[in-house]
Design a protein around this motif. Structure first.
Motif, PDB file in Angstrom:
ATOM      1  N   TYR A 445       0.832  -1.202   0.000  1.00 54.00           N
ATOM      2  CA  TYR A 445       0.000   0.000   0.000  1.00 54.00           C
ATOM      3  C   TYR A 445       0.868   1.254   0.000  1.00 54.00           C
ATOM      4  CZ  TYR A 445      -4.085  -2.894   1.152  1.00 54.00           C
ATOM      5  OH  TYR A 445      -5.095  -3.816   1.129  1.00 54.00           O
ATOM      6  N   ALA A 446       1.942   1.247   0.789  1.00 55.14           N
ATOM      7  CA  ALA A 446       2.832   2.407   0.842  1.00 55.14           C
ATOM      8  C   ALA A 446       3.452   2.662  -0.521  1.00 55.14           C
ATOM      9  CB  ALA A 446       3.912   2.192   1.901  1.00 55.14           C
ATOM     10  N   PHE A 447       3.888   1.603  -1.177  1.00 56.17           N
ATOM     11  CA  PHE A 447       4.487   1.725  -2.510  1.00 56.17           C
ATOM     12  C   PHE A 447       3.491   2.340  -3.489  1.00 56.17           C
ATOM     13  CE2 PHE A 447       5.678   0.245  -6.712  1.00 56.17           C
ATOM     14  CZ  PHE A 447       7.059   0.387  -6.719  1.00 56.17           C
ATOM     15  N   GLU A 448       2.266   1.821  -3.497  1.00 55.32           N
ATOM     16  CA  GLU A 448       1.253   2.322  -4.429  1.00 55.32           C
ATOM     17  C   GLU A 448       0.871   3.764  -4.103  1.00 55.32           C
ATOM     18  OE1 GLU A 448      -1.111   1.647  -7.871  1.00 55.32           O
ATOM     19  OE2 GLU A 448       0.493   0.488  -6.926  1.00 55.32           O
ATOM     20  N   ALA A 449       0.774   4.088  -2.822  1.00 54.46           N
ATOM     21  CA  ALA A 449       0.423   5.455  -2.426  1.00 54.46           C
ATOM     22  C   ALA A 449       1.480   6.448  -2.901  1.00 54.46           C
ATOM     23  CB  ALA A 449       0.260   5.544  -0.913  1.00 54.46           C
ATOM     24  N   LEU A 450       2.743   6.047  -2.840  1.00 52.84           N
ATOM     25  CA  LEU A 450       3.817   6.917  -3.318  1.00 52.84           C
ATOM     26  C   LEU A 450       3.709   7.141  -4.835  1.00 52.84           C
ATOM     27  CD1 LEU A 450       6.732   5.468  -1.173  1.00 52.84           C
ATOM     28  CD2 LEU A 450       5.964   7.854  -1.129  1.00 52.84           C
ATOM     29  N   THR A 451       3.293   6.122  -5.568  1.00 51.67           N
ATOM     30  CA  THR A 451       3.129   6.301  -7.019  1.00 51.67           C
ATOM     31  C   THR A 451       1.997   7.274  -7.320  1.00 51.67           C
ATOM     32  OG1 THR A 451       1.565   4.459  -7.347  1.00 51.67           O
ATOM     33  CG2 THR A 451       3.913   3.936  -7.408  1.00 51.67           C
ATOM     34  N   TYR A 452       0.981   7.317  -6.452  1.00 56.05           N
ATOM     35  CA  TYR A 452      -0.121   8.253  -6.652  1.00 56.05           C
ATOM     36  C   TYR A 452       0.325   9.692  -6.421  1.00 56.05           C
ATOM     37  CZ  TYR A 452      -3.972   4.912  -7.167  1.00 56.05           C
ATOM     38  OH  TYR A 452      -4.822   3.954  -7.633  1.00 56.05           O
ATOM     39  N   LEU A 453       1.231   9.887  -5.457  1.00 54.23           N
ATOM     40  CA  LEU A 453       1.663  11.247  -5.124  1.00 54.23           C
ATOM     41  C   LEU A 453       2.499  11.863  -6.242  1.00 54.23           C
ATOM     42  CD1 LEU A 453       2.521  10.798  -1.343  1.00 54.23           C
ATOM     43  CD2 LEU A 453       0.512  11.900  -2.331  1.00 54.23           C
ATOM     44  N   ALA A 458       8.696  11.704  -3.622  1.00 61.33           N
ATOM     45  CA  ALA A 458       8.067  10.386  -3.657  1.00 61.33           C
ATOM     46  C   ALA A 458       8.747   9.478  -4.668  1.00 61.33           C
ATOM     47  CB  ALA A 458       6.584  10.518  -3.979  1.00 61.33           C
ATOM     48  N   ILE A 459       9.094  10.019  -5.824  1.00 60.84           N
ATOM     49  CA  ILE A 459       9.758   9.222  -6.856  1.00 60.84           C
ATOM     50  C   ILE A 459      11.141   8.784  -6.393  1.00 60.84           C
ATOM     51  CG2 ILE A 459      10.735   9.323  -9.178  1.00 60.84           C
ATOM     52  CD1 ILE A 459       8.354  11.134  -9.925  1.00 60.84           C
ATOM     53  N   ASP A 460      11.861   9.649  -5.693  1.00 64.99           N
ATOM     54  CA  ASP A 460      13.180   9.278  -5.167  1.00 64.99           C
ATOM     55  C   ASP A 460      13.063   8.101  -4.197  1.00 64.99           C
ATOM     56  OD1 ASP A 460      14.483  11.193  -6.619  1.00 64.99           O
ATOM     57  OD2 ASP A 460      14.597  12.650  -4.989  1.00 64.99           O
ATOM     58  N   VAL A 461      12.057   8.144  -3.346  1.00 67.40           N
ATOM     59  CA  VAL A 461      11.840   7.037  -2.401  1.00 67.40           C
ATOM     60  C   VAL A 461      11.518   5.758  -3.158  1.00 67.40           C
ATOM     61  CG1 VAL A 461      10.372   6.173  -0.539  1.00 67.40           C
ATOM     62  CG2 VAL A 461      11.103   8.563  -0.529  1.00 67.40           C
ATOM     63  N   LEU A 462      10.657   5.870  -4.172  1.00 68.20           N
ATOM     64  CA  LEU A 462      10.270   4.701  -4.960  1.00 68.20           C
ATOM     65  C   LEU A 462      11.472   4.085  -5.682  1.00 68.20           C
ATOM     66  CD1 LEU A 462       6.925   5.920  -6.557  1.00 68.20           C
ATOM     67  CD2 LEU A 462       7.194   3.999  -4.985  1.00 68.20           C
ATOM     68  N   LEU A 463      12.327   4.914  -6.237  1.00 67.12           N
ATOM     69  CA  LEU A 463      13.486   4.401  -6.957  1.00 67.12           C
ATOM     70  C   LEU A 463      14.431   3.654  -6.028  1.00 67.12           C
ATOM     71  CD1 LEU A 463      14.242   7.376  -9.386  1.00 67.12           C
ATOM     72  CD2 LEU A 463      13.357   5.114  -9.980  1.00 67.12           C
ATOM     73  N   TYR A 466      12.704   0.371  -5.362  1.00 62.91           N
ATOM     74  CA  TYR A 466      12.600  -0.465  -6.558  1.00 62.91           C
ATOM     75  C   TYR A 466      13.890  -1.219  -6.837  1.00 62.91           C
ATOM     76  CZ  TYR A 466      12.050  -1.671 -11.504  1.00 62.91           C
ATOM     77  OH  TYR A 466      11.990  -2.337 -12.697  1.00 62.91           O
ATOM     78  N   ARG A 467      15.022  -0.622  -6.562  1.00 62.42           N
ATOM     79  CA  ARG A 467      16.305  -1.248  -6.879  1.00 62.42           C
ATOM     80  C   ARG A 467      16.474  -2.577  -6.147  1.00 62.42           C
ATOM     81  NH1 ARG A 467      18.400   4.371  -6.643  1.00 62.42           N
ATOM     82  NH2 ARG A 467      18.830   4.980  -8.792  1.00 62.42           N
ATOM     83  N   THR A 468      15.914  -2.702  -4.990  1.00 65.12           N
ATOM     84  CA  THR A 468      16.035  -3.967  -4.243  1.00 65.12           C
ATOM     85  C   THR A 468      14.795  -4.844  -4.371  1.00 65.12           C
ATOM     86  OG1 THR A 468      15.213  -2.895  -2.224  1.00 65.12           O
ATOM     87  CG2 THR A 468      17.601  -2.944  -2.557  1.00 65.12           C
ATOM     88  N   ALA A 469      13.660  -4.261  -4.745  1.00 62.55           N
ATOM     89  CA  ALA A 469      12.413  -5.027  -4.791  1.00 62.55           C
ATOM     90  C   ALA A 469      12.067  -5.538  -6.181  1.00 62.55           C
ATOM     91  CB  ALA A 469      11.258  -4.162  -4.273  1.00 62.55           C
TER      92      ALA A 469
END
Length: 481
Positions: A445-453, A458-463, A466-469
């Motif tokens: 849910y946290a991952f998807e919520a960040l994509t919505y923002l 938010a994109i920096d956090v996602l990247l 993503y590198r490990t997931a």
């Protein structure tokens, strides 16, 4: 862009409300379904059931959910911004000589703190090959989605069939089971779950008839319930109707009936009886048995704003279960927000984990909550993640064991739904911390919520995440590199 040609009709919406399912057919080529089935078979035989990873393991499956027919159906039931839930599963039904007995009737384990009559959740059963009754499709019990208890072996059931690519869209709470595969072939069914993110503000289908049309030959036992869902899906708000206020004491006694259909009929009919009906429902929630109160809460939701003052008062009840029900109902009603939100924010500090979890999830159901409410959710999420690392033996884990951090789960789901209405830095900070949660659904849910923002932060956090997931669908025990 969704075209009206593929949106559901009034008749299909009514079928889903009353029967709990729709059978969908799209026009993708059989070669694609065969390719997917072969890949699924390979994964099952060589690697075991991939569970939640079936989609990245066989990415072509995503194409089935992007067809106009499927998108139109999901939009009609769950709204245009529905969410593909991270839980999914491959059901492998072998011939009876290898797997005798079939399955047992059940409802799936639910994701919210309570089950909802209104369609906030739905499931899709996708068949990779042409499915016949002999092949053992998932049996469904039409109309059973509002029955908390098993309706009984004497109730009719259905074995949906169709060509390769057949999908069965079902109400999340519909009773179902694996039927016996009497053929000599393996049967594959992929189950996906979807969540609604926002309450409807208008019909999201080809809406023409204003009034709910009871299907010919259908019993009217659940008519008040069906009418409530019909109105809710249209975005209507319930108004007082003085002509329906008779027999309140009889209806109140009906809510306590042992037979579930009669009890729900009484609860939803009270909801139509104006202020006095709402008063009776709150009285049942305050003083009735646990069983009658659990049914009255659905009536209170249907009563809408008229029930809000009584529900807020219920937050002071000595019984944590009734305080929890009050949070659930307040979130489902959602207005007036100036009364509902302060009450739910206060409930976030309740002594009961159950009530705090319900309050966190309920805030996410309120349309455009205040920045203060979003900040309270963010703080609740942070504290829940901190607490899970400090105390993994909390009594909070006694039920719904597939959700290991229930308060964090509720807060993260709510931020997915409404986080965009808060201060971005506050929300992103909480979601970033939630990516380290031990609960896989809090992380999802946290991952998807960040994509919505979609902010730079938010994109920096996602990247970084993503590198490990990132999942490689081509890597398996037989691959070299």
């Amino acid at each position: 862009m969704q075209t009206n040609n593929y949106l559901l009709t009034d008749e299909q919406i009514i079928q889903f409300i009353t029967q709990g399912y729709l059978v969908l057919h799209n026009e993708l080529p059989n070669e694609l379904h065969m390719k997917v089935m072969e890949e699924v078979h390979h994964v099952l035989m060589e690697e075991g059931n991939p569970g939640n990873n079936i989609l990245p393991r066989v990415p072509d499956i995503q194409k089935f959910f992007e067809t106009p027919v499927v998108k139109g159906a999901l939009t009609g039931i769950l709204g245009p911004d529905y969410y593909l839930h991270p839980h999914r599963h491959c059901h492998y039904n072998q011939p009876a000589n290898q797997n005798p007995g079939g399955g047992q009737w059940h409802k799936d384990g639910y994701w919210s703190a309570m089950r909802s009559h209104r369609p906030w959740w739905a499931m899709v059963f996708y068949y990779t090959q042409a499915v016949t009754e002999e092949l053992g499709p998932t049996a469904i019990m039409p109309g059973s989605q509002y029955n908390e208890s098993y309706p009984g072996d004497d109730k009719p059931f259905l074995l949906p069939t169709g060509p390769a690519g057949t999908m069965v869209l079902v109400h999340f709470d519909l009773w179902h089971k694996a039927s016996l595969n009497t053929s000599n072939m393996d049967r594959y069914m992929l189950k996906f779950q979807f969540a609604r993110l926002n309450a409807p503000s208008k019909p999201d289908w080809n809406h023409k008839e204003e009034l709910f049309q009871l299907p010919k030959g259908t019993s009217d036992t659940y008519l008040p319930l069906w009418q409530d869902i019909w109105s809710w899906l249209k975005g209507d708000t319930r108004e007082d109707d003085d002509s329906k206020r008779a027999h309140l004491s009889l209806l109140a006694s009906l809510v306590a009936a042992e037979e579930e259909g009669s009890a729900l009929h009484g609860a939803y009919t009270l909801a139509e009886a104006g202020e006095e009906g709402a008063h009776e429902l709150i009285k049942i929630l305050q003083e009735g048995t646990s069983l009658s109160a659990s049914r009255a809460v659905y009536g209170a939701i249907a009563a809408g704003a008229k029930a809000v003052p009584g529900l807020i008062g219920l937050l002071g009840h000595i019984d944590r279960e009734r305080r929890s029900w009050a949070c659930f109902a307040l979130g489902m009603i959602g207005s007036p927000a100036k009364l509902v939100l302060p009450a739910l924010m206060k409930a976030l500090a309740d002594e009961s984990d159950q009530v705090r979890r319900q309050a966190a999830e309920a805030i996410g159901l309120v349309k455009e909550p205040s920045a203060q409410a979003i900040e309270a959710l963010a703080n609740t999420l942070i504290q829940a993640v901190v607490n899970e690392k400090q105390d993994s033996d909390s009594s909070l884990w006694l039920d719904q064991g597939y959700i290991t951090n229930k308060i964090g789960y509720g807060a993260a789901l709510s931020l997915l739904r409404v986080g965009k209405h808060g201060e971005a830095g506050v929300v992103i900070s909480a979601l970033s911390m939630a990516l380290d949660s031990g609960d896989r659904y809090v992380r999802a849910y946290a991952f998807e919520a960040l994509t919505y923002l979609r902010t730079t932060e938010a994109i920096d956090v996602l990247l970084r995440y993503y590198r490990t997931a990132r999942w490689c669908p081509d890597t398996n025990k037989a691959s070299m590199f």
